[in-house]
Design an enzyme around this catalytic site. Structure first.
Site, mmCIF file in Angstrom:
data_model
loop_
_atom_site.group_PDB
_atom_site.id
_atom_site.type_symbol
_atom_site.label_atom_id
_atom_site.label_comp_id
_atom_site.label_asym_id
_atom_site.label_seq_id
_atom_site.Cartn_x
_atom_site.Cartn_y
_atom_site.Cartn_z
ATOM 1 N N ASP A 252 1.148 8.662 10.531
ATOM 2 C CA ASP A 252 1.731 9.005 9.228
ATOM 3 C C ASP A 252 2.519 10.324 9.266
ATOM 4 O OD1 ASP A 252 0.239 6.764 8.575
ATOM 5 O OD2 ASP A 252 -1.407 7.909 7.686
ATOM 6 N N TYR B 286 4.013 1.286 10.279
ATOM 7 C CA TYR B 286 3.069 1.985 9.412
ATOM 8 C C TYR B 286 3.746 3.162 8.697
ATOM 9 C CZ TYR B 286 -1.251 -0.458 10.835
ATOM 10 O OH TYR B 286 -2.259 -1.367 11.030
ATOM 11 N N SER B 287 2.926 3.922 7.981
ATOM 12 C CA SER B 287 3.457 4.919 7.044
ATOM 13 C C SER B 287 4.232 6.050 7.705
ATOM 14 C CB SER B 287 2.319 5.508 6.222
ATOM 15 O OG SER B 287 1.885 4.542 5.308
ATOM 16 N N GLN C 55 4.545 0.471 2.115
ATOM 17 C CA GLN C 55 3.896 -0.449 3.047
ATOM 18 C C GLN C 55 3.803 -1.816 2.367
ATOM 19 O OE1 GLN C 55 2.032 0.453 6.437
ATOM 20 N NE2 GLN C 55 4.080 1.273 6.093
ATOM 21 N N ASN D 86 0.833 -1.211 0.000
ATOM 22 C CA ASN D 86 0.000 0.000 0.000
ATOM 23 C C ASN D 86 0.864 1.255 0.000
ATOM 24 O OD1 ASN D 86 -0.242 -1.203 2.867
ATOM 25 N ND2 ASN D 86 -1.163 0.744 3.308
ATOM 26 N N ASP D 87 0.643 2.189 0.860
ATOM 27 C CA ASP D 87 1.192 3.547 0.720
ATOM 28 C C ASP D 87 2.684 3.633 0.363
ATOM 29 O OD1 ASP D 87 -1.135 3.527 2.175
ATOM 30 O OD2 ASP D 87 -0.366 4.688 3.844
ATOM 31 N N GLU E 197 -5.688 10.787 6.743
ATOM 32 C CA GLU E 197 -4.473 9.967 6.732
ATOM 33 C C GLU E 197 -3.412 10.651 5.863
ATOM 34 O OE1 GLU E 197 -5.713 5.451 7.534
ATOM 35 O OE2 GLU E 197 -6.043 6.009 5.464
HETATM 36 C C1 FRU Z 1 -3.229 4.572 4.589
HETATM 37 C C2 FRU Z 1 -2.892 3.860 5.899
HETATM 38 C C3 FRU Z 1 -2.073 4.747 6.817
HETATM 39 C C4 FRU Z 1 -1.348 3.753 7.661
HETATM 40 C C5 FRU Z 1 -1.051 2.663 6.661
HETATM 41 C C6 FRU Z 1 -1.027 1.268 7.222
HETATM 42 O O1 FRU Z 1 -3.503 3.668 3.568
HETATM 43 O O2 FRU Z 1 -4.061 3.422 6.539
HETATM 44 O O3 FRU Z 1 -2.829 5.674 7.575
HETATM 45 O O4 FRU Z 1 -0.181 4.267 8.233
HETATM 46 O O5 FRU Z 1 -2.054 2.745 5.668
HETATM 47 O O6 FRU Z 1 -0.611 0.352 6.250
#
Ligand code: FRU
Length: 477
Positions: A174, A105-106, A62, A45-46, A227
């Site tokens: 984040d 996390y991010s 991520q 993801n991010d 986020e």
């Molecule tokens: C956004 C999010 C962030 C978090 C991350 C976890 O997609 O929810 O807020 O840090 O993904 O993977």
């Protein structure tokens, strides 16, 4: 790290193991993309920690290597000198500390004297009867430092929920950190106890000790959680970029479960400010959690070409992987609004000019007068008239995606970057963008075009990605 623990040492062996065991199945999937970054196996993801350090551009992300539908998050890592040849490096951050044990996390990167300061959120979730909003989870802010840009040499907890201002839920995460006027600033996304998305601003003199100084919010709630915040200046205008959750549909706006976009910010983010009107950065099905960084004066932005909690899916899960990054773009200011323009480096992937019936993985640019229609590989239809554009996906080609519409100024020009399983449609020089994954039948190729002129159609080549895992292991032993 010099004082590694057993969890780190096991994860450091397990991730390359699972990549070796399952990587060839993922790599053989015909839906693997040619010029977008993907997880070697599992879930992405991010984008995280985007930065330029010396000659290298680093892209962290991520990454859930053990579960293509999302699992425990680590920071995957690619780097490149030219944005075309990429090195896949070992995972930079594992959830191996008490403050991040359920996920690294991010977060973002600050670069100083060739050192990477990686600010991230450590996620901890307790087992029990919790709502996981006001209770049951910790969102900690941590700092990992890397001197070589490949491995972490220290990691420390900077702030926990009790250190954030009052009136917030446990959702605070984040961190985006930058330096300005001789000080360091951090933006953190948060959800208040009244379910309002906000951004907290912190200040520091030494990168380690942080003082809360301001909250950025709209007068009326705009979603319950913001986020992945990012605050930056472009040509004298400040912007707050973020990914709000809980914004309801309004006509053709906010059609996805979550949105990502920007507010112009007038005044000073450290004191008195007002936010202008929110603009979506993308109106397609798959774009979220964008982050920006400075690359020799260019403000570049990279998003995730995915959407959390969407009702549609990606058939690649069957082959053990899911999701990818969007194309790296430069943000340009145009009449107070942001344009997203693919970086010119991508033009080096133009292989040869092709005819429309040969188009599969391509870069199409054209002009339009009034109305037009483009059908792509039999399953994606782009139609426009005056300022209204719609993207419809049909059958298995959409994997649950149906239609997205957007209204803008009269449509004058279009650019489509089409990869094996993605489309990014840039309208009017990038003032509107629609990004989506799509799944045409592998053998299908060709596009049909109506209402367009001055067509330039190129077959696109592929990124070169080398795996540096083994070299790094060799170096260590
Ligand atoms: C956004 C999010 C962030 C978090 C991350 C976890 O997609 O929810 O807020 O840090 O993904 O993977």
């Amino acid at each position: 790290m010099s004082d590694t623990n057993a969890l780190y040492r096991d994860l450091e062996r397990l991730v390359p193991y699972v990549e070796r065991m399952q990587g060839s199945e993922a790599a053989a999937d015909p839906y693997r993309l040619q010029f977008h970054l993907m997880p070697p196996v599992g879930w992405m993801n991010d984008p995280n920690g985007l930065c330029r350090c010396g000659e290298w551009r680093h892209i962290f992300y991520q990454y859930s290597p053990f579960n293509a539908e999302g699992g425990v998050k680590v920071w995957g890592h690619y780097r490149s000198r030219d944005l075309l040849h990429w090195e896949k490096l070992p995972v930079m951050l594992y959830p191996d500390q008490p403050w991040d044990v359920h996920g690294a996390y991010s977060g973002s990167a600050l670069v100083e004297d060739g050192i990477l300061y990686l600010y991230y959120t450590g996620s901890v979730k307790y087992t029990g009867e919790y709502d996981y909003i006001n209770d049951g989870r910790a969102n900690n802010t941590a700092l990992a430092v890397s001197h070589d840009g490949i491995t972490v040499c220290s990691n420390e907890l900077l702030m926990e929920n009790a250190d954030y201002p009052k009136g917030l839920t446990r959702h605070v995460r984040d961190p985006k950190v930058w330096m300005q006027d001789g000080r360091y600033y951090m933006a953190l996304g948060a959800r208040t106890v009244d379910d309002q998305g906000v951004v907290l601003v912190f200040e520091s003199e030494d990168k380690n000790h942080w003082k809360y100084i301001n909250t950025i919010m709209t007068p009326e709630p705009f979603g319950y959680m913001w986020e992945c915040p990012d605050l930056f200046e472009l040509d004298g205008q400040w912007f707050l970029l973020c990914s709000p959750q809980g914004v309801g549909k309004q006509g053709n706006r906010f059609q996805n479960i979550y949105t990502s976009g920007y507010f112009p910010l007038y005044g000073d983010f450290r004191g008195c400010y007002t936010l202008g009107e929110y603009e979506e950065l993308d109106c397609g099905f798959d774009f979220y959690a964008p982050q920006t960084f400075l690359d020799e004066g260019r403000r570049l932005v990279l998003g995730w070409m995915g959407m959390p909690d969407a009702e549609y899916g990606n058939p690649t899960v069957q082959n053990g992987w899911q999701h990818c990054t969007a194309s790296l773009c430069e943000l340009k200011l145009d009449g107070g609004k942001l344009l997203r323009v693919p970086v010119p480096e991508l033009d080096a992937l133009h292989r040869r000019k092709i005819d429309p019936e040969q188009a599969k993985v391509f870069d199409l640019s054209c002009m339009s007068a009034g109305a037009g229609k483009i059908v792509i590989r039999e399953c994606a239809v782009l139609e426009w008239e005056n300022g209204k554009i719609s993207l419809s996906l049909s059958g298995n080609g959409g994997a649950g995606r149906t239609v997205r519409c957007s209204e803008t100024d009269a449509i004058k020009d279009l650019r489509i970057l089409a990869d094996t399983s993605s489309l990014e449609i840039f309208v009017n020089g990038g003032s509107r963008v629609l990004s989506t994954r799509y799944y045409p039948k592998h053998e299908t190729c060709g596009i049909t075009l109506a209402g367009i002129e001055e067509i330039s159609l190129w077959e696109m080549g592929a990124f070169e990605i080398s795996d540096m895992q083994h070299c790094c292991f060799a170096k260590k032993s």
